[in-house]
Design a protein around this motif. Structure first.
Motif, PDB file in Angstrom:
ATOM      1  N   PHE A   1      41.274  42.552  26.939  1.00 17.16           N
ATOM      2  CA  PHE A   1      40.875  41.171  26.677  1.00 17.16           C
ATOM      3  C   PHE A   1      40.833  40.331  27.957  1.00 17.16           C
ATOM      4  CE2 PHE A   1      42.027  36.748  25.752  1.00 17.16           C
ATOM      5  CZ  PHE A   1      40.936  36.386  24.973  1.00 17.16           C
ATOM      6  N   ALA A   2      41.849  40.448  28.795  1.00 14.93           N
ATOM      7  CA  ALA A   2      41.896  39.653  30.026  1.00 14.93           C
ATOM      8  C   ALA A   2      40.714  39.987  30.942  1.00 14.93           C
ATOM      9  CB  ALA A   2      43.218  39.877  30.766  1.00 14.93           C
ATOM     10  N   ARG A   3      40.336  41.247  30.985  1.00 14.45           N
ATOM     11  CA  ARG A   3      39.204  41.672  31.820  1.00 14.45           C
ATOM     12  C   ARG A   3      37.892  41.140  31.251  1.00 14.45           C
ATOM     13  NH1 ARG A   3      39.002  43.284  36.971  1.00 14.45           N
ATOM     14  NH2 ARG A   3      38.203  45.361  37.222  1.00 14.45           N
ATOM     15  N   ARG A   4      37.756  41.167  29.916  1.00 10.72           N
ATOM     16  CA  ARG A   4      36.554  40.604  29.280  1.00 10.72           C
ATOM     17  C   ARG A   4      36.471  39.107  29.524  1.00 10.72           C
ATOM     18  NH1 ARG A   4      38.310  43.403  24.728  1.00 10.72           N
ATOM     19  NH2 ARG A   4      38.449  41.431  23.590  1.00 10.72           N
ATOM     20  N   LEU A   5      37.602  38.430  29.467  1.00 10.42           N
ATOM     21  CA  LEU A   5      37.631  36.987  29.709  1.00 10.42           C
ATOM     22  C   LEU A   5      37.203  36.670  31.141  1.00 10.42           C
ATOM     23  CD1 LEU A   5      38.355  34.346  28.281  1.00 10.42           C
ATOM     24  CD2 LEU A   5      40.669  34.603  29.166  1.00 10.42           C
ATOM     25  N   ALA A   6      37.712  37.427  32.091  1.00  9.55           N
ATOM     26  CA  ALA A   6      37.324  37.243  33.494  1.00  9.55           C
ATOM     27  C   ALA A   6      35.832  37.535  33.679  1.00  9.55           C
ATOM     28  CB  ALA A   6      38.171  38.134  34.400  1.00  9.55           C
TER      29      ALA A   6
ATOM     30  N   ALA B   1      34.998  46.866  36.617  1.00  6.93           N
ATOM     31  CA  ALA B   1      34.268  45.601  36.681  1.00  6.93           C
ATOM     32  C   ALA B   1      32.879  45.755  36.075  1.00  6.93           C
ATOM     33  CB  ALA B   1      34.174  45.124  38.127  1.00  6.93           C
ATOM     34  N   ARG B   2      32.217  46.850  36.383  1.00  5.69           N
ATOM     35  CA  ARG B   2      30.880  47.103  35.823  1.00  5.69           C
ATOM     36  C   ARG B   2      30.963  47.238  34.305  1.00  5.69           C
ATOM     37  NH1 ARG B   2      27.208  50.763  34.212  1.00  5.69           N
ATOM     38  NH2 ARG B   2      25.124  50.727  35.138  1.00  5.69           N
ATOM     39  N   ASP B   3      31.948  47.976  33.826  1.00  8.78           N
ATOM     40  CA  ASP B   3      32.135  48.140  32.384  1.00  8.78           C
ATOM     41  C   ASP B   3      32.400  46.804  31.702  1.00  8.78           C
ATOM     42  OD1 ASP B   3      31.728  50.853  32.557  1.00  8.78           O
ATOM     43  OD2 ASP B   3      33.861  51.388  32.330  1.00  8.78           O
TER      44      ASP B   3
ATOM     45  N   LEU C   1      33.516  39.901  39.959  1.00  7.12           N
ATOM     46  CA  LEU C   1      34.728  40.255  39.233  1.00  7.12           C
ATOM     47  C   LEU C   1      35.704  41.027  40.122  1.00  7.12           C
ATOM     48  CD1 LEU C   1      36.041  39.967  36.487  1.00  7.12           C
ATOM     49  CD2 LEU C   1      34.822  42.013  35.751  1.00  7.12           C
ATOM     50  N   CYS C   2      35.188  41.931  40.927  1.00  9.27           N
ATOM     51  CA  CYS C   2      36.051  42.624  41.894  1.00  9.27           C
ATOM     52  C   CYS C   2      36.663  41.627  42.861  1.00  9.27           C
ATOM     53  CB  CYS C   2      35.251  43.680  42.662  1.00  9.27           C
ATOM     54  SG  CYS C   2      34.917  45.182  41.746  1.00  9.27           S
ATOM     55  N   ARG C   3      35.869  40.649  43.289  1.00  8.45           N
ATOM     56  CA  ARG C   3      36.358  39.652  44.256  1.00  8.45           C
ATOM     57  C   ARG C   3      37.497  38.832  43.691  1.00  8.45           C
ATOM     58  NH1 ARG C   3      38.808  38.229  47.694  1.00  8.45           N
ATOM     59  NH2 ARG C   3      38.269  36.757  49.333  1.00  8.45           N
ATOM     60  N   LEU C   4      37.456  38.551  42.382  1.00  5.35           N
ATOM     61  CA  LEU C   4      38.567  37.837  41.746  1.00  5.35           C
ATOM     62  C   LEU C   4      39.872  38.611  41.898  1.00  5.35           C
ATOM     63  CD1 LEU C   4      37.138  36.417  38.393  1.00  5.35           C
ATOM     64  CD2 LEU C   4      37.764  35.152  40.450  1.00  5.35           C
ATOM     65  N   GLY C   5      39.764  39.932  41.976  1.00  3.93           N
ATOM     66  CA  GLY C   5      40.944  40.775  42.152  1.00  3.93           C
ATOM     67  C   GLY C   5      41.275  41.076  43.601  1.00  3.93           C
ATOM     68  N   GLY C   6      40.549  40.457  44.543  1.00  4.59           N
ATOM     69  CA  GLY C   6      40.859  40.642  45.958  1.00  4.59           C
ATOM     70  C   GLY C   6      40.155  41.799  46.639  1.00  4.59           C
TER      71      GLY C   6
END
Length: 144
Positions: free
Chosen positions: A15-20, A61-63, A88-93
């Motif tokens: 869920f958190a990944r979908r939200l991001a 991130a792609r998924d 999305l990857c950038r949000l994770g650094g």
């Protein structure tokens, strides 16, 4: 005559990944409307300070982008999908290598994708299937 088809949307995305992914979807769609030189300039700015993305993170991130957006999951959604996955990857650094290019064999087709560890992420084609025209890799970190 048309051929029936269905889109394969990833399942099991947390869920958190979908939200991001939903958070970066609108900026990705907006970026996809810009000319290529502007997209490149924005991405080069955003990648600063990020470590190269490992393949698992880039795939996740792609998924996530495909899970939250039918447009990104579709056959013509490569540009917003790749931009969204990079954001999305950038949000994770981290930062994957973002690429645009064309198919090596006819017919001519433009495509955008992300790479991790020097390989396209979940494109379902051989590594040399596309010729890269624009590449935005992770920025080299310099010691201070």
């Amino acid at each position: 005559m048309t051929t029936p088809s269905s889109l394969e949307r990833p399942t099991g995305v947390p869920f958190a990944r979908r939200l991001a992914a939903r958070l970066v979807l609108l900026p990705a769609l907006a970026l996809s409307l810009l000319p290529p030189r502007r997209i490149r300039a924005v991405l080069e700015l955003l990648r600063r300070g990020a470590a190269p993305a490992p393949a698992a993170r880039a795939r996740g991130a792609r998924d996530a982008m495909c899970a939250v957006s039918l447009r990104c999951a579709g056959p013509k959604g490569c540009l917003p999908r790749s931009l969204g996955a990079a954001l999305l990857c950038r949000l994770g650094g981290t930062w994957p290598t973002w690429c645009t290019g064309v198919r090596v064999v006819p017919p001519f087709t433009a495509h955008a994708w992300i790479e991790a560890d020097g390989r396209p992420v979940d494109e379902g084609v051989p590594d040399d299937y596309f010729t890269r025209l624009i590449v935005v890799p992770a920025a080299n970190r310099t010691a201070r």
